[in-house]
Design an enzyme around this catalytic site. Structure first.
Site, PDB file in Angstrom:
ATOM      1  N   HIS A 412       0.740  13.764 -35.348  1.00 30.49           N
ATOM      2  CA  HIS A 412       0.007  12.995 -36.360  1.00 30.49           C
ATOM      3  C   HIS A 412       0.823  11.814 -36.888  1.00 30.49           C
ATOM      4  CE1 HIS A 412      -3.670  12.702 -38.498  1.00 30.49           C
ATOM      5  NE2 HIS A 412      -3.942  14.003 -38.501  1.00 30.49           N
ATOM      6  N   ASP A 416      -3.781   8.519 -36.117  1.00 26.95           N
ATOM      7  CA  ASP A 416      -4.675   9.293 -36.964  1.00 26.95           C
ATOM      8  C   ASP A 416      -5.712  10.008 -36.102  1.00 26.95           C
ATOM      9  OD1 ASP A 416      -3.378   8.458 -39.281  1.00 26.95           O
ATOM     10  OD2 ASP A 416      -4.546   6.604 -39.354  1.00 26.95           O
TER      11      ASP A 416
END
Length: 441
Positions: A412, A416
């Site tokens: 992450h 995104d």
């Protein structure tokens, strides 16, 4: 005269610090040629035959089979210039050390200037030994017992005497706190308090921790390397997973059509790999790594595609270099070649390092889904479940179709959820309609 040369365990790959001796290929007294393999070792990445840079007669081996040696530790010694086992290797080694004619090692291992000079073997010398001097043991000093006065006890008050007698206090052993050592009531009461004080409870011995029962298997070799890498991935990477079911009927039909025209067979894994390289071209964020020291995301120009392969030695991840330049036929051939080497334990360390993205086909184990752990230091991994017949709505009608579950685990930090979802959706679209892939070819 032959010269005895010492060959040390070389660095066999990126970051490898030790290796385990699996099998000796030569014995003491054997004649070896330059570059002849002398021992088979297992590293954390592969099984490797180690060639010797010297030619001559093996005079010593260091370590039994199953022994772990650090990089730089001696492996064998070779008498260079000897055609048979020398009679006095130690003496000849000493002569070789004194001479300046030292053969050059092979290019690739390099000269070892850090090796200290050999020590000569010292023959035992019989010397007269003087008779040992016997020292009489010294008796331990007796404990000093304070002298008890035999004279009159310095007590005036009969109440103090009675208090002491009733409490069992020996007044002769007390030292009075009154004038000229006079024993006062407070002195007796203090002695009584000391007598009545509870003795400290004896220390309860703590039972030693009992080790868990069962078979103990050393966490080393491939299993140890996998454990370390997966643990590091969990510690460092904030990963997330998304998944989707896809209708793979058209993909399987396209594969059947490709294989029907003859030539090398195309594997499903090769088609999925080609889809992955096209998806990474659209979403390069997932073909990257994180440089923690520089606090930067490094997007990588080439796709070095790793694929998970289960072997008798454990899970390994061979890497296909520059997969973005390969077509399905080339990818299929390279997968087959690397898989065969992996199962034989013959992969070179270079075949197991440098991956930028991993494809994990766990469907071969008969499972549908998974949340794979990212292969550190990569940024993503695509997991593929089994392709099975399921009821599916196709063109408005309920039909039996070949369905597969795809899962993407991603770092992450590099992107995104929108990017990860877009990547996975593109892969699913190509699986459902392989013609979509033609737009990027």
């Amino acid at each position: 005269m032959p010269q005895v040369m010492e060959f040390k365990l070389p660095d066999l790959g990126e970051g490898l610090t030790e290796a385990e001796i699996v099998r000796w290929l030569v014995a003491v007294g054997d004649v070896v040629a330059i570059d002849q393999p002398v021992v088979e070792v297992e590293t954390a990445k592969a099984m490797v035959e180690v060639p010797c840079p010297y030619g001559g007669v093996v005079t010593a081996r260091f370590g039994e089979e199953g022994t772990e040696l650090p990089v730089g530790a001696p492996l064998i010694t070779v008498a260079v210039g000897a055609s048979s086992l020398p009679e006095a290797p130690a003496a000849q080694a000493a002569e070789a050390e004194g001479s300046g004619n030292v053969p050059r090692p092979l290019i690739g291992y390099g000269e070892d200037h850090s090796r200290p000079a050999r020590r000569r073997r010292v023959r035992p010398v019989t010397a007269a030994v003087s008779a040992p001097v016997v020292v009489a043991p010294v008796a331990p000093a007796a404990p000093v017992v304070p002298a008890v006065s035999t004279g009159p006890v310095p007590v005036i008050s009969p109440l103090v005497r009675k208090l002491a007698k009733d409490g069992g206090v020996d007044l002769r052993a007390l030292k009075g706190s009154g004038p000229e050592g006079l024993i006062l009531r407070a002195d007796v009461e203090a002695a009584l308090a000391a007598l009545r004080a509870p003795e400290p409870a004896p220390a309860v011995p703590v039972a030693p921790a009992v080790a868990a029962q069962g078979e103990r298997i050393p966490l080393k070799g491939v299993r140890g390397a996998v454990a370390e890498k997966l643990s590091r991935s969990r510690r460092e990477i904030p990963d997330a997973t998304c998944w989707v079911d896809a209708d793979a009927t058209e993909l399987m039909a396209a594969r059947a059509a490709m294989n029907a025209v003859g030539g090398p067979k195309i594997s499903v894994l090769a088609l999925l790999a080609r889809i992955c390289t096209a998806a990474l071209a659209k979403y390069p964020e997932l073909n990257s790594t994180v440089d923690l020291a520089a606090k930067e995301i490094v997007r990588l120009p080439s796709v070095h595609l790793g694929f998970a392969a289960q072997t008798e030695r454990g899970l390994v991840v061979p890497v296909v270099r520059d997969a973005q330049h390969r077509n399905p036929e080339s990818l299929s051939a390279e997968f087959a070649r690397l898989t065969e080497l992996a199962r034989a334990g013959k992969l070179a360390p270079a075949d197991l390092t440098g991956g930028t993205f991993t494809l994990n086909n766990y469907g071969v184990f008969g499972v549908d889904g998974s949340t794979p752990i990212i292969n550190h230091p990569e940024a993503a991994m695509l997991g593929v479940g089994r392709i099975i017949d399921k009821p599916w709505v196709h063109e408005g009608q309920l039909a039996v179709r070949k369905v597969v579950q795809l899962s993407l685990t991603f770092d992450h930090r590099v992107c995104d959820g929108g990017t990860a979802g877009g990547f996975l959706r593109y892969v699913a679209d190509c699986v459902e309609s392989p013609a979509v892939l033609l737009r990027s070819l």
